[in-house]
Design a protein around this motif. Sequence first.
Motif, PDB file in Angstrom:
ATOM      1  N   ALA A 235       0.809  -1.226   0.000  1.00  0.00           N
ATOM      2  CA  ALA A 235       0.000   0.000   0.000  1.00  0.00           C
ATOM      3  C   ALA A 235       0.838   1.269   0.000  1.00  0.00           C
ATOM      4  O   ALA A 235       0.321   2.341  -0.331  1.00  0.00           O
ATOM      5  CB  ALA A 235      -0.933  -0.002   1.207  1.00  0.00           C
ATOM      6  N   GLY A 236       2.118   1.184   0.398  1.00  0.00           N
ATOM      7  CA  GLY A 236       2.951   2.372   0.403  1.00  0.00           C
ATOM      8  C   GLY A 236       4.007   2.330   1.490  1.00  0.00           C
ATOM      9  O   GLY A 236       4.084   1.380   2.275  1.00  0.00           O
ATOM     10  N   PRO A 237       4.823   3.388   1.576  1.00  0.00           N
ATOM     11  CA  PRO A 237       5.897   3.422   2.570  1.00  0.00           C
ATOM     12  C   PRO A 237       5.351   3.329   3.983  1.00  0.00           C
ATOM     13  O   PRO A 237       4.360   3.984   4.324  1.00  0.00           O
ATOM     14  CB  PRO A 237       6.564   4.787   2.322  1.00  0.00           C
ATOM     15  N   CYS A 238       6.010   2.525   4.804  1.00  0.00           N
ATOM     16  CA  CYS A 238       5.568   2.355   6.187  1.00  0.00           C
ATOM     17  C   CYS A 238       6.687   1.727   6.991  1.00  0.00           C
ATOM     18  O   CYS A 238       7.680   1.262   6.433  1.00  0.00           O
ATOM     19  CB  CYS A 238       4.308   1.468   6.259  1.00  0.00           C
ATOM     20  N   GLU A 239       6.530   1.740   8.298  1.00  0.00           N
ATOM     21  CA  GLU A 239       7.434   1.034   9.201  1.00  0.00           C
ATOM     22  C   GLU A 239       6.592   0.060  10.027  1.00  0.00           C
ATOM     23  O   GLU A 239       5.716   0.488  10.777  1.00  0.00           O
ATOM     24  CB  GLU A 239       8.152   2.005  10.137  1.00  0.00           C
ATOM     25  N   ILE A 240       6.859  -1.223   9.865  1.00  0.00           N
ATOM     26  CA  ILE A 240       6.096  -2.235  10.583  1.00  0.00           C
ATOM     27  C   ILE A 240       6.843  -2.590  11.871  1.00  0.00           C
ATOM     28  O   ILE A 240       7.971  -3.060  11.834  1.00  0.00           O
ATOM     29  CB  ILE A 240       5.899  -3.499   9.722  1.00  0.00           C
ATOM     30  N   ASP A 241       6.194  -2.341  13.002  1.00  0.00           N
ATOM     31  CA  ASP A 241       6.774  -2.757  14.280  1.00  0.00           C
ATOM     32  C   ASP A 241       6.608  -4.253  14.479  1.00  0.00           C
ATOM     33  O   ASP A 241       7.522  -4.937  14.921  1.00  0.00           O
ATOM     34  CB  ASP A 241       6.119  -2.009  15.446  1.00  0.00           C
ATOM     35  N   TYR A 242       5.422  -4.763  14.197  1.00  0.00           N
ATOM     36  CA  TYR A 242       5.213  -6.205  14.295  1.00  0.00           C
ATOM     37  C   TYR A 242       3.968  -6.630  13.539  1.00  0.00           C
ATOM     38  O   TYR A 242       3.025  -5.849  13.365  1.00  0.00           O
ATOM     39  CB  TYR A 242       5.129  -6.683  15.749  1.00  0.00           C
ATOM     40  N   VAL A 243       4.011  -7.860  13.061  1.00  0.00           N
ATOM     41  CA  VAL A 243       2.842  -8.606  12.603  1.00  0.00           C
ATOM     42  C   VAL A 243       2.945  -9.955  13.301  1.00  0.00           C
ATOM     43  O   VAL A 243       3.912 -10.684  13.096  1.00  0.00           O
ATOM     44  CB  VAL A 243       2.819  -8.801  11.078  1.00  0.00           C
ATOM     45  N   ALA A 244       1.982 -10.277  14.144  1.00  0.00           N
ATOM     46  CA  ALA A 244       2.091 -11.469  14.985  1.00  0.00           C
ATOM     47  C   ALA A 244       0.811 -12.290  14.914  1.00  0.00           C
ATOM     48  O   ALA A 244      -0.288 -11.735  14.835  1.00  0.00           O
ATOM     49  CB  ALA A 244       2.370 -11.085  16.433  1.00  0.00           C
ATOM     50  N   ILE A 245       0.986 -13.587  14.940  1.00  0.00           N
ATOM     51  CA  ILE A 245      -0.126 -14.524  15.102  1.00  0.00           C
ATOM     52  C   ILE A 245       0.103 -15.190  16.448  1.00  0.00           C
ATOM     53  O   ILE A 245       1.121 -15.868  16.645  1.00  0.00           O
ATOM     54  CB  ILE A 245      -0.173 -15.576  13.976  1.00  0.00           C
ATOM     55  N   ALA A 246      -0.814 -15.004  17.384  1.00  0.00           N
ATOM     56  CA  ALA A 246      -0.515 -15.358  18.772  1.00  0.00           C
ATOM     57  C   ALA A 246      -1.702 -16.007  19.464  1.00  0.00           C
ATOM     58  O   ALA A 246      -2.852 -15.898  19.027  1.00  0.00           O
ATOM     59  CB  ALA A 246      -0.107 -14.093  19.540  1.00  0.00           C
ATOM     60  N   PRO A 253       3.722 -16.742  20.600  1.00  0.00           N
ATOM     61  CA  PRO A 253       3.649 -16.984  19.154  1.00  0.00           C
ATOM     62  C   PRO A 253       3.084 -18.366  18.850  1.00  0.00           C
ATOM     63  O   PRO A 253       3.311 -19.329  19.581  1.00  0.00           O
ATOM     64  CB  PRO A 253       5.110 -16.885  18.709  1.00  0.00           C
ATOM     65  N   VAL A 254       2.340 -18.441  17.776  1.00  0.00           N
ATOM     66  CA  VAL A 254       1.733 -19.687  17.327  1.00  0.00           C
ATOM     67  C   VAL A 254       2.340 -20.053  15.980  1.00  0.00           C
ATOM     68  O   VAL A 254       2.482 -19.185  15.104  1.00  0.00           O
ATOM     69  CB  VAL A 254       0.202 -19.529  17.207  1.00  0.00           C
ATOM     70  N   ALA A 255       2.691 -21.307  15.797  1.00  0.00           N
ATOM     71  CA  ALA A 255       3.242 -21.762  14.516  1.00  0.00           C
ATOM     72  C   ALA A 255       2.171 -22.319  13.597  1.00  0.00           C
ATOM     73  O   ALA A 255       2.200 -22.099  12.379  1.00  0.00           O
ATOM     74  CB  ALA A 255       4.323 -22.820  14.759  1.00  0.00           C
ATOM     75  N   VAL A 256       1.216 -23.042  14.191  1.00  0.00           N
ATOM     76  CA  VAL A 256       0.146 -23.672  13.417  1.00  0.00           C
ATOM     77  C   VAL A 256      -1.191 -23.283  14.055  1.00  0.00           C
ATOM     78  O   VAL A 256      -1.356 -23.364  15.279  1.00  0.00           O
ATOM     79  CB  VAL A 256       0.296 -25.210  13.398  1.00  0.00           C
ATOM     80  N   VAL A 257      -2.138 -22.870  13.230  1.00  0.00           N
ATOM     81  CA  VAL A 257      -3.439 -22.422  13.719  1.00  0.00           C
ATOM     82  C   VAL A 257      -4.343 -23.640  13.871  1.00  0.00           C
ATOM     83  O   VAL A 257      -4.989 -24.085  12.919  1.00  0.00           O
ATOM     84  CB  VAL A 257      -4.062 -21.383  12.772  1.00  0.00           C
ATOM     85  N   GLU A 258      -4.375 -24.174  15.085  1.00  0.00           N
ATOM     86  CA  GLU A 258      -5.206 -25.350  15.384  1.00  0.00           C
ATOM     87  C   GLU A 258      -6.420 -24.987  16.239  1.00  0.00           C
ATOM     88  O   GLU A 258      -7.308 -25.814  16.432  1.00  0.00           O
ATOM     89  CB  GLU A 258      -4.362 -26.407  16.104  1.00  0.00           C
ATOM     90  N   ARG A 259      -6.430 -23.785  16.753  1.00  0.00           N
ATOM     91  CA  ARG A 259      -7.523 -23.282  17.588  1.00  0.00           C
ATOM     92  C   ARG A 259      -7.569 -21.768  17.388  1.00  0.00           C
ATOM     93  O   ARG A 259      -6.693 -21.210  16.712  1.00  0.00           O
ATOM     94  CB  ARG A 259      -7.273 -23.635  19.062  1.00  0.00           C
ATOM     95  N   PRO A 260      -8.538 -21.058  17.931  1.00  0.00           N
ATOM     96  CA  PRO A 260      -8.598 -19.607  17.713  1.00  0.00           C
ATOM     97  C   PRO A 260      -7.307 -18.895  18.128  1.00  0.00           C
ATOM     98  O   PRO A 260      -6.715 -19.200  19.165  1.00  0.00           O
ATOM     99  CB  PRO A 260      -9.776 -19.177  18.594  1.00  0.00           C
ATOM    100  N   VAL A 261      -6.881 -17.969  17.295  1.00  0.00           N
ATOM    101  CA  VAL A 261      -5.683 -17.166  17.534  1.00  0.00           C
ATOM    102  C   VAL A 261      -6.048 -15.706  17.295  1.00  0.00           C
ATOM    103  O   VAL A 261      -7.142 -15.384  16.825  1.00  0.00           O
ATOM    104  CB  VAL A 261      -4.519 -17.579  16.606  1.00  0.00           C
ATOM    105  N   VAL A 262      -5.113 -14.824  17.615  1.00  0.00           N
ATOM    106  CA  VAL A 262      -5.311 -13.409  17.321  1.00  0.00           C
ATOM    107  C   VAL A 262      -4.154 -12.930  16.451  1.00  0.00           C
ATOM    108  O   VAL A 262      -2.993 -13.248  16.708  1.00  0.00           O
ATOM    109  CB  VAL A 262      -5.433 -12.570  18.618  1.00  0.00           C
ATOM    110  N   ALA A 263      -4.500 -12.206  15.401  1.00  0.00           N
ATOM    111  CA  ALA A 263      -3.504 -11.534  14.570  1.00  0.00           C
ATOM    112  C   ALA A 263      -3.401 -10.094  15.045  1.00  0.00           C
ATOM    113  O   ALA A 263      -4.417  -9.398  15.162  1.00  0.00           O
ATOM    114  CB  ALA A 263      -3.914 -11.589  13.103  1.00  0.00           C
ATOM    115  N   LEU A 264      -2.184  -9.658  15.349  1.00  0.00           N
ATOM    116  CA  LEU A 264      -1.962  -8.309  15.885  1.00  0.00           C
ATOM    117  C   LEU A 264      -0.922  -7.594  15.035  1.00  0.00           C
ATOM    118  O   LEU A 264       0.091  -8.195  14.644  1.00  0.00           O
ATOM    119  CB  LEU A 264      -1.488  -8.370  17.333  1.00  0.00           C
ATOM    120  N   ILE A 265      -1.143  -6.314  14.791  1.00  0.00           N
ATOM    121  CA  ILE A 265      -0.215  -5.542  13.980  1.00  0.00           C
ATOM    122  C   ILE A 265      -0.032  -4.147  14.573  1.00  0.00           C
ATOM    123  O   ILE A 265      -0.929  -3.591  15.204  1.00  0.00           O
ATOM    124  CB  ILE A 265      -0.700  -5.422  12.519  1.00  0.00           C
TER     125      ILE A 265
END
Length: 282
Positions: A235-246, A253-265
């Motif tokens: 979408a354009g220039p930005c600085e990403i602090d984090y993108v996490a699946i947790a 941190p979660v490696a495989v989504v086997e149950r409900p998780v939260v995506a945080l950015i």
Amino acid sequence: METLSTIASLRALLRPHRAAGRTLGFVPTMGALHEGHLSLMRRAKAECDLAVASIFVNPTQFAPTEDLARYPRDLEGDRRLCRSVGVDALFAPTAAEMYREGAATWVTQDDATARCLEGEHRPTHFRGVLTVCLKLFQIVQPDRAYFGQKDFQQALLVRRMVRDLDLPMELVVCPIVREADGLAMSSRNRYLGADARRQAVSLWRGLDKARAAVAVGERDAGRLADVIRSEIVAAGPCEIDYVAIADPETLAPVAVVERPVVALIAVRIAGTRLIDNLLLAP
């Protein structure tokens, strides 16, 4: 609606209501109110006999390099909005009222859940948040306090504080309120110019694409994070602090989504730091 600026005056106002057994719902805010805040106030009013809100730009949760000085402030406009949704009392203290000279007591949580994500990128932030929340809870003594899901980690840590310190209250976490194009409502959205505002929708688009990927069977958390990251970067220039699946309870941190998780950015666009999240269920 009464507006009070001292702890003593608020306690005096609430004392007879509490003695009469009336329930009290509380919405703590930093002002610059938007529909997300108002939805919390409406729910407090609907579920409790009295609704109390606070407006306090808490200096202890800002690092020296952050936006304390320019954080949006509009007390008169906020008063009108609170009154429009039926708030019974508005507490708007000064920093001197909330933090006496020489104050040296802080609330901290020092484990992986508190140190990750926002805790890593804003290491003094949650000490200020938890301390001011405990002070406000002690002052207001609510039956229920209402928080938004947008500040997911904050709500998780405040809930733990309520549990760990046996506070006689319930923490209610309410859904994120979004603009028509999906951008999560935030007081800091006011900083965004027209181009940055259009770009900011990429946070929601990335989260929504991750949800769609889970719906068709994607279970690899790394690939889901890449889906989100790619949408934001494109979408354009930005600085990403984090993108996490947790894990939504521990933020591990979660490696495989086997149950409900939260995506945080957390992303900076044109100098404005934005956060968002979405629960993903396989």
